[in-house]
Write a protein that holds these residues in place. Structure first.
Motif, short mmCIF file in Angstrom:
data_model
loop_
_atom_site.label_atom_id
_atom_site.label_comp_id
_atom_site.label_asym_id
_atom_site.label_seq_id
_atom_site.Cartn_x
_atom_site.Cartn_y
_atom_site.Cartn_z
N LEU A 216 42.40 36.13 31.53
CA LEU A 216 41.49 36.99 31.96
C LEU A 216 42.67 39.12 32.94
O LEU A 216 41.61 39.95 32.88
CB LEU A 216 40.65 36.90 33.86
N LEU A 217 43.32 38.67 33.13
CA LEU A 217 44.16 39.97 33.32
C LEU A 217 44.91 39.80 32.67
O LEU A 217 45.98 40.95 32.08
CB LEU A 217 44.71 39.83 34.86
N LYS A 225 51.22 43.15 40.76
CA LYS A 225 49.90 42.62 41.79
C LYS A 225 51.50 42.11 42.56
O LYS A 225 51.25 42.40 43.69
CB LYS A 225 49.17 41.59 41.66
N PHE E 313 30.60 30.65 38.11
CA PHE E 313 29.46 31.28 38.42
C PHE E 313 28.59 31.69 37.31
O PHE E 313 27.54 32.46 37.13
CB PHE E 313 29.74 32.37 39.24
N VAL E 315 25.21 31.55 34.47
CA VAL E 315 24.61 31.42 33.84
C VAL E 315 24.02 31.48 32.76
O VAL E 315 24.57 32.17 31.50
CB VAL E 315 23.47 31.77 35.18
N HIS F 123 25.76 34.96 46.57
CA HIS F 123 26.12 34.07 47.11
C HIS F 123 27.22 34.81 48.10
O HIS F 123 27.99 35.98 47.82
CB HIS F 123 27.40 33.53 46.16
N PHE F 126 30.61 36.77 47.59
CA PHE F 126 30.48 38.60 47.22
C PHE F 126 29.41 39.67 47.56
O PHE F 126 30.38 40.37 48.15
CB PHE F 126 28.86 38.42 45.92
N ASN F 180 25.18 36.70 35.53
CA ASN F 180 24.52 36.48 38.02
C ASN F 180 24.87 37.88 37.98
O ASN F 180 26.05 38.21 37.90
CB ASN F 180 26.04 35.84 37.45
N LEU F 183 27.30 38.82 40.44
CA LEU F 183 28.67 38.87 39.81
C LEU F 183 28.17 41.43 39.05
O LEU F 183 29.13 41.58 39.27
CB LEU F 183 28.60 38.78 38.08
N GLU F 228 42.78 42.17 45.43
CA GLU F 228 43.26 41.42 45.41
C GLU F 228 43.74 41.24 46.97
O GLU F 228 43.75 39.95 47.59
CB GLU F 228 44.45 41.60 44.95
N GLU F 232 41.50 38.31 49.15
CA GLU F 232 42.98 37.28 50.19
C GLU F 232 42.52 37.05 51.50
O GLU F 232 43.35 36.27 52.15
CB GLU F 232 44.55 37.55 49.65
N ASP F 237 36.96 32.80 48.13
CA ASP F 237 36.87 32.18 46.52
C ASP F 237 37.02 33.15 45.49
O ASP F 237 37.76 33.95 44.88
CB ASP F 237 35.45 31.91 45.88
N GLU F 239 38.19 32.57 42.87
CA GLU F 239 37.48 33.34 41.20
C GLU F 239 36.78 33.86 41.17
O GLU F 239 36.52 34.67 40.00
CB GLU F 239 36.80 31.40 40.90
N VAL F 240 35.66 34.27 42.31
CA VAL F 240 35.43 35.43 43.09
C VAL F 240 36.19 37.03 42.90
O VAL F 240 35.59 37.70 42.01
CB VAL F 240 34.64 35.79 43.88
N LEU F 242 39.06 36.83 41.24
CA LEU F 242 39.27 36.71 39.76
C LEU F 242 38.59 37.97 38.92
O LEU F 242 38.97 38.20 37.39
CB LEU F 242 40.47 35.31 39.37
N LEU F 243 37.33 37.47 39.01
CA LEU F 243 36.06 37.67 37.90
C LEU F 243 36.15 38.85 37.87
O LEU F 243 35.86 39.77 37.19
CB LEU F 243 34.77 37.15 37.85
N GLN F 245 37.85 41.12 39.64
CA GLN F 245 39.40 41.63 38.72
C GLN F 245 39.35 41.90 37.35
O GLN F 245 39.83 42.89 36.72
CB GLN F 245 40.87 40.79 39.64
#
Lengths: 319, 319, 319, 319, 319, 319
Positions: A216-217, A225, E313, E315, F123, F126, F180, F183, F228, F232, F237, F239-240, F242-243, F245
């Motif tokens: 993904l990155l 990073k 996430f 759908v 969520h 987000f 989603n 997102l 990022e 942190e 989460d 994954e939130v 990362l997606l 980014q």
């Protein structure tokens, strides 16, 4: 007997490392195993048609086996038809080192050579940041390859890639005085550091898959990073951190190869060319080293399908 | 006072070399002279509005003049409005060296450095062929620039380009053992040798025009023909001649930059990257050396319109 | 019976020329021969499973054989399963002409047509240089194809390519008076002349491999060198030599097709288009001539994967 | 005196056609007229600073004027500073023919030559359709240029473009027997026919603007629609109509030049190359015809900025 | 049992639709049938080795069959080895709906939704023209797919593509007030309308071949001609007709994808993006809907070989 | 009087905002000021020839002035020759709002609309992450433009860009159920957030320069680092984080526009198209809104030099 010496029609008895294994069904509707075997000279496809035992659980990737088989040919590629196979036993006295292509220098020695170059740096922040990132990566760096299938795709290949680049970078800084040696050396050490997290590789130096974040990155963004966060934690001069991030961002040079910015500092320009030279010399040496003089290779995919020429005057890097 | 130190609105009195001269007509329909003046730090456009004497025959390119004038500005570029002008006289005690950007090393010294590298070659045919071509070119090589307007467009620039590349090539052969040092060094010495016949340059290192053959064939093709004929005359091993011709053909690497073939031998691959590094380090040093720290340059045409950055850690090659 | 008339399931008995032969191993681990057979209408893969005799030394490329076999199909391509095979004997009364695609005009006739056009030239240097190069090449020109696998890849194909281009060039010079006819005709005759040394072809017009010089330099560069040396030896006006070298250099037009310069004279521009027209008409005629009206061909690789259309109004060049 | 013979500093008195006129304001805030004047040899910018009369309504494009002025220069281009100007009067005995670049053959003659080729067609539907479209277009075809500013941008230039292409097409059909002559000739006649509706041109052959439909669809799409509707009305064989539409669609060859499809029939392929040859010969002749031997032109925009060379052997098409 | 649930080694008994059938010859020189079977979840290759009956005339594409077979694998793709096969009989009570992937909304309902949007138009000419073209196309529109093998290649796929685009276009016109809603909606309805004549599809929504006109002109050009003629017949305002023709011409946006003009009106720009969004959402949903969370797909050809990611996430559009 | 209504030759007296100021030297060697003045309808170049006062310190960018001048023209562009100029005084009762192009909706209202969409997320992570980043950016977001010179280069332009994209994204999620909504909305809010740190803009929404980090890394990389670190710190989460980014990294879509990865999730694909639509609708509306019907604009640089058409049916977004 080594894979590179196999000839069609021979019967061979030798040891292999299992690199890959797939259970398939024959046209006669019987299950068989399709292997990739490997030794230090290359790999070969092999078929076990008459399987005894629990087909799903025997002979797995990473295991060593002793095999008797016949060398056959399919579409100009050699294959092995397995006659007998068993797992290696202690009394066979074989070890992994015989089956895994590996960098020609001991990893500890290479790691120490990196430390030597870090020590050569004159500005404390370059030293501190590079050292911190290097130490953190050390355990995996000792065996990681530099790529899944391209240049330096061998055990400890990433280390080997780094030290040859450091030697080149250091020599070039003696010639080109418009480059800050600290920046060049630090950029070389860190440029691919997040390949350690972009790909999953085992201790044999074989890459399994790209990681989720890797896909993904990619290792460039991940490296930026990593530097950002480590430099903040260590209170490094922000310009040191920014320049190294920029050099990583730009080191693939062209957008279509992953660099959204071209180098804006000479040290970044140099890093790119040093990286290219090392990759190309590796690939060319690999393609030419077993060829006879005055012959051309087959087209080589990673070199734009060029057919390289081994001249009368060619020399080989045995490493 | 040097051109690089001029500021808008100042009145200056100083010496220049005339680089170019055009007679034009003002909007008031009067003839005037439009000059380009040069000193060792750069060049500037200048206008002489009120011409006395035979406008077509006075103040020609290549002459030295003493000028009083005012620094003006047009579209963000400085210009000089000439108040007084006269030719330099013996008692002015100025010489060409003050006006011509020139390589930082004495040409004789550089030429000897090339001989040193030729001497390092181990195969007699590489030595003999390279030496013959070098000796034949010597007189013009002493002052030729490497280009009309890009990198190393200075007096003796081609020599300077060659020796920096030789240093790099020699250092890389210590690191990459799959390259024949004779081939690398000979390729470097000969790669641009026909630029001497592609462009007309005077002894000040200023290029006038491309030659007829230069435009219809270019220095790559001309260099190949030169090697072919010299090697035949000297009875050189045909493989030596062929490999050097191939390296010259391939050294621009991409078809759109003039190379119909990519390198098929590692020495050709290396030659390309050594050439790129030397050109880029030259251009980047030139763009950054007079900039203040933490500033960006204007977009630079020959570097894909990049705006280079002079970092806090930047160093400069004063040469 | 001719290859183009074969149908799946038929049993055929006929003669072939062996174009290629490979010894392979079957899945049952038995050696067999994999042939490519050829007649004047095309070629077909054939397998001899049950080999009698010294498999390595019988039935070699270039030999004529009589074969009985069954036409089978694999992935939509026809193959031949060999039932019987033997070498041709004198009483079979077959000769090579029946098996080799060949230009539709006799080579002597074509060669004389070139001489006719040379005779039409008005300037003695064009005549002298073209004639010298032609005579030197004559023996191989009589049978060389124009390419290994593209347009005019037939016996005497290069001659046929040249004479059709000469006819076109001559006609265009009647229409476009800004082209020097001598230059156009000489450029056509010489544009591909070093294909004779770029590729190795046998007297059947079949290309084996590219030569070492062919791969490292290519026929364009080789042609330029040939003209340079011949013209010098014959004391030809250097402008004649230079213009012809430029036309050869530029005739592929785009850098990525091998021309580092575009034509700078109208005769060079014309040469390029005449070359393109002849190649394309050849390829299109070949693709369409056996197709039924109002049908499309399969995608044709050398024509950018276009699917050509045979219209109701299509005509065919039976030659 | 003709524009091509003007020299800086001269005072000239001559006649011009006004090609363009703009009223502007001087830096001293006074209105003046900025003209483009034209004669048969070219055009020149001219300024009338001191305007007498109704500045908006005097001296309009398309009018003939007598001018006295001084030739000046601005940025290497000649200009004219007008001293006196008046409209042409009957007693001046000048006519438009002296001011307008025009095709070298009389339009009626050219039109008849097209009819000659239509008559050569063998299939009645090609004849009928081509003739109908030609007759419908005749009045404007007599004077339309082939383009706004590129090749054949002269009065009757489109006719001239068509007849030279017809001569070439007819000659090529004698050589290449895989092309249907009717299709080739009809394709040539119709390929640019809707340029008549894509651009607005006056009877002097000067293009004003592109039309609304010209900008939103372009002459290729417009030509297809025109053929479709005319062919339906005349009950032409649909294959005739479809093939001609396809040829028009494909004749620019590359998508980025306006052809979404490449030619799928050999007649379409030929049409493209015939079109290219005619355009290029026109442009090259124009660029070279007034140059001295062994000189290079300036870079020519429509020829990819090539600098053409006029060789010792160059000939000129005086037409 | 559905195709998507097949596993290697299983024996299955189920119904299929025959999508394709080829008679081939085995290596043992016996004829066999190579099928593609299909159900609503996908398709699978199947082999019938032991054919009984008239091999050429039994089991044709479009027929339903009941099959018993074993699932095998070849090169990581599943195949079916047929044990028994017979045609479906009335008492099997299966119907086509079970075998054909079909749009998730009833065609009548979708057609009515189009009418709803036509009714929303405010200008009578847009209404009249769109309605006329829609009514004329209705019979085939009810079952045509939107493509042969890409997005919406399902029964009634073109209708489904249109209505999702209409919903999007209508919503965007609420947000972007610089677009005329009539133009946007009419452009959407007509943009692909000539796909009905570019491809031959049967009532199952399966495309056979491209038509002759489809290959020589393509649906964009065909659509423009259709609108031109219909609009003329209905005496529609020519600007309405011209704008819609322009929108169709420009909707593929890039020349290399078939649009010689880019959109010059905002409604055309919007049409392009709405088309892209609908195609991409369809393809992405199809690729991801059966994948497990946190997994990547294989490289997808129509999405530039991207490996899509199904996030935690994600759908799914069950339609 | 507004700039867009100026006509050549008029004398105007009005107020302006000074956008840029340069001190230059006239051909008569006198200093003058070269201004860019701006009001809400556009900008204009203006010259003050006769400067009174301290030329370097008076009339600086950002100040409001009252000016009397004459409208002149240079190369088809209007200019202003200043007759009188003075700074605005309180009694002039003018304020900045009259001089600065600004988004048509109040920033507070727009900011609240963003909060409305954040509130629509389901969520918590987000919500939390988006809200944190938004609050941190709020002060500058209120006035920042979206670009230096392209689309939405107006005060509060970034906010306006975001809210129109949110409306579109929300509407599309109603139509495409494979995305989603959280997102999509979060991606829209954050996609350009680091433009706040990539460019320096003042409170008038005018961009001065790109920042050092902006040039060396760019807003895409900077945005990724920001997410990022914030994620942190907030223990979001991974994954939130990362997606989001990944969506930022991919939203320019093509490598040459700055995205080294293409979207691998449908929400990223959608984000790209929503961004494109909003930018293009803005640019097209701006180009067309003041044009008369049935006219074409001049070529527009940011739209690939297209000449847009304002049709009879065009509508305008007055905002």
């Amino acid at each position: 007997m080594l894979i590179k010496d196999f000839k069609v029609g021979e019967e061979v008895t030798t040891f292999f490392l299992i690199k890959a294994k797939n259970v398939k069904t024959s046209s006669a509707n019987k299950p068989y195993i399709d292997f990739t075997f490997q030794d230090v000279t290359g790999d070969i496809n092999a078929k076990l048609w008459d399987v005894k035992g629990d087909i799903e659980h025997i002979y797995n990737p990473g295991e060593l086996v002793k095999v008797m088989g016949t060398v056959t040919q399919w579409q100009s590629t050699l294959q092995l038809k397995i006659i007998k196979i068993r797992n290696v036993e202690p009394e066979d006295k074989v070890d992994y080192g015989q089956f895994i292509p590996v960098a020609p220098i001991d990893p500890e020695t290479m790691f120490n050579e990196i430390l030597f170059y870090i020590n050569k740096m004159t500005h404390k922040d370059f030293k501190k940041l590079t050292l911190a990132l290097l130490e953190e990566s050390k355990s995996r760096l000792m065996y990681y390859p530099a790529a899944k299938s391209n240049h330096h795709a061998i055990k400890s290949g990433l280390l080997y890639h780094i030290i040859r680049m450091l030697r080149t970078g250091d020599a070039l800084c003696d010639i080109y005085h418009n480059c800050n040696r600290d920046l060049v050396l630090a950029g070389i050490i860190l440029h691919d550091i997040e390949k350690l997290n972009e790909m999953d590789a085992n201790e044999l130096g074989i890459v399994g898959e790209y990681t989720k974040e890797g896909q993904l990155l990619g290792h460039i963004i991940m490296g930026i990073k990593k530097i950002e966060k480590t430099a903040e934690a260590l209170k490094i001069d922000p310009e040191v951190s920014l320049l190294l991030q920029h050099m990583i961002l730009a080191h693939h040079y062209e957008p279509e190869f992953g660099s959204p910015k071209k180098p804006l500092i000479p040290e970044g320009e140099l890093l790119h060319y040093i990286d290219m030279i090392d990759a190309r010399m590796y690939d060319m040496n690999k393609a030419l080293k077993d060829l006879e003089a005055e012959q051309f290779t087959d087209p080589i995919f990673v070199l734009d399908r060029r057919r390289l020429y081994r001249s009368k005057f060619a020399v080989t890097d045995e490493n």
